[in-house]
Design a protein around this motif. Structure first.
Motif, PDB file in Angstrom:
ATOM      1  N   SER A  13      35.702 -10.684  19.800  1.00  0.00           N
ATOM      2  CA  SER A  13      34.404 -11.317  19.581  1.00  0.00           C
ATOM      3  C   SER A  13      33.240 -10.545  20.185  1.00  0.00           C
ATOM      4  O   SER A  13      32.077 -10.886  19.948  1.00  0.00           O
ATOM      5  N   GLU A  18      35.145  -5.900  19.185  1.00  0.00           N
ATOM      6  CA  GLU A  18      34.246  -6.038  18.045  1.00  0.00           C
ATOM      7  C   GLU A  18      33.924  -4.673  17.447  1.00  0.00           C
ATOM      8  O   GLU A  18      33.890  -4.501  16.223  1.00  0.00           O
ATOM      9  N   ASP A  39      33.443 -19.262  16.963  1.00  0.00           N
ATOM     10  CA  ASP A  39      32.202 -19.180  16.197  1.00  0.00           C
ATOM     11  C   ASP A  39      31.756 -17.739  16.020  1.00  0.00           C
ATOM     12  O   ASP A  39      31.303 -17.343  14.928  1.00  0.00           O
ATOM     13  N   ARG A  40      31.909 -16.943  17.057  1.00  0.00           N
ATOM     14  CA  ARG A  40      31.523 -15.533  16.961  1.00  0.00           C
ATOM     15  C   ARG A  40      32.453 -14.782  16.017  1.00  0.00           C
ATOM     16  O   ARG A  40      32.019 -13.913  15.250  1.00  0.00           O
ATOM     17  N   GLU A  42      34.004 -16.032  13.415  1.00  0.00           N
ATOM     18  CA  GLU A  42      33.684 -16.430  12.045  1.00  0.00           C
ATOM     19  C   GLU A  42      32.444 -15.711  11.539  1.00  0.00           C
ATOM     20  O   GLU A  42      32.379 -15.312  10.370  1.00  0.00           O
ATOM     21  N   GLU A  43      31.462 -15.537  12.402  1.00  0.00           N
ATOM     22  CA  GLU A  43      30.264 -14.773  12.036  1.00  0.00           C
ATOM     23  C   GLU A  43      30.634 -13.322  11.738  1.00  0.00           C
ATOM     24  O   GLU A  43      30.154 -12.726  10.765  1.00  0.00           O
ATOM     25  N   LEU A  44      31.494 -12.762  12.582  1.00  0.00           N
ATOM     26  CA  LEU A  44      31.914 -11.375  12.393  1.00  0.00           C
ATOM     27  C   LEU A  44      32.711 -11.229  11.101  1.00  0.00           C
ATOM     28  O   LEU A  44      32.518 -10.271  10.357  1.00  0.00           O
ATOM     29  N   ARG A  45      33.599 -12.168  10.827  1.00  0.00           N
ATOM     30  CA  ARG A  45      34.375 -12.112   9.586  1.00  0.00           C
ATOM     31  C   ARG A  45      33.457 -12.108   8.374  1.00  0.00           C
ATOM     32  O   ARG A  45      33.639 -11.294   7.442  1.00  0.00           O
ATOM     33  N   ALA A  46      32.477 -12.996   8.337  1.00  0.00           N
ATOM     34  CA  ALA A  46      31.558 -13.067   7.203  1.00  0.00           C
ATOM     35  C   ALA A  46      30.818 -11.744   7.016  1.00  0.00           C
ATOM     36  O   ALA A  46      30.662 -11.257   5.884  1.00  0.00           O
ATOM     37  N   GLU A  47      30.398 -11.174   8.119  1.00  0.00           N
ATOM     38  CA  GLU A  47      29.679  -9.890   8.060  1.00  0.00           C
ATOM     39  C   GLU A  47      30.575  -8.768   7.544  1.00  0.00           C
ATOM     40  O   GLU A  47      30.173  -7.986   6.669  1.00  0.00           O
TER      41      GLU A  47
END
Length: 251
Positions: A13, A18, A39-40, A42-47
């Motif tokens: 994360s 990362e 949460d971090r 999930e944000e990284l996965r989307a990116e």
């Protein structure tokens, strides 16, 4: 060098975890990312998926101190992605204080995450790799493992010495058995991340340079390596050989 297609990274994360995820995603690798901050992740996965639509990225919340959770999560991710062929045991803490100064909680937490947490990960990952008969297991240690460190780095260095010893012992066992499981003991030097924010040294490597060197080194699958190679390939052996008063100047 074996071309690994699906990589699990703990401690993904932030920091080096990362950074490694971003590099391997850009090279088309499927990723399994674990950390305590879901949460971090999930944000990284989307990116990562938005930037690299051909890859698959699975994420899980994970506290590596919980051995049962590590075994369950590693198994779930292995199933979800159709087999993980590289496990990067990167989760770690850099908290700490001088021994006996009333901050034992920070030292205990660091020892639990870095030592027991790495053992939990090694148990779960090696079990999966033994079933498959091949793969790559990466232990992220530190140059701090090379000899006892003073003050706030004492417990951190001792816990990383455990990590390196665990890696070296597992390599010896698997190699002598003719296993196709490769084990790498990776010892980063000072790379500019949150874990090194309080460290003042002329030997600090900038983050992007450090991550690039780390990924390149891991992809080569060495038995043991210092990252970045310059200056640590030369300095590392000296830290274990020089008298204490001299070696202390370099760490």
């Amino acid at each position: 060098m074996t071309d690994r297609t699906t990589i699990l990274i703990t401690g993904a994360s932030s920091g080096l975890g990362e950074g490694m995820a971003r590099r391997w995603a850009a090279r088309g690798k499927n990723l399994a990312l674990c950390a305590r901050r879901l949460d971090r992740l999930e944000e990284l996965r989307a990116e990562l998926v938005a930037a690299n639509p051909a890859i698959r990225v699975a994420v899980r919340e994970l506290d590596v101190v919980d051995g049962d959770a590590v075994e369950r999560v590693f198994g779930e991710l292995d199933d979800e992605l159709g087999g993980i062929d590289r496990f990067v045991l990167n989760a770690g803490l850099g908290k700490g204080a001088s021994i006996g100064t009333g901050k034992a909680h920070a030292n205990r937490e660091t020892a639990m995450v870095n030592a027991v947490g790495t053992l939990n990960q090694a148990e779960a990952a090696t079990m999966l790799l033994r079933q498959r008969g091949e793969g790559h297991l990466v232990f992220i240690s530190s140059v701090s493992a090379l000899r006892g460190m003073p003050k706030a780095q004492n417990t951190y260095g001792a816990s990383k010495a455990f990590v390196s010893s665990l890696a070296q012992g597992l390599y010896a066992e698997l190699d002598s058995a003719g296993s196709r499981i490769t084990v790498s003991d990776i010892l980063p030097g000072y790379i500019r991340t949150d874990i090194n924010r309080s460290v003042k040294t002329a030997l600090m490597t900038e983050f992007d340079e450090g991550v690039d060197a780390l990924v390149k080194t891991i992809d080569a699958e060495p038995v043991r390596a210092f990252v970045p190679a310059k200056p640590w390939k030369a300095l590392g052996p000296l830290l274990t050989a020089l008298p204490e008063k001299i070696s202390r100047r370099f760490v």
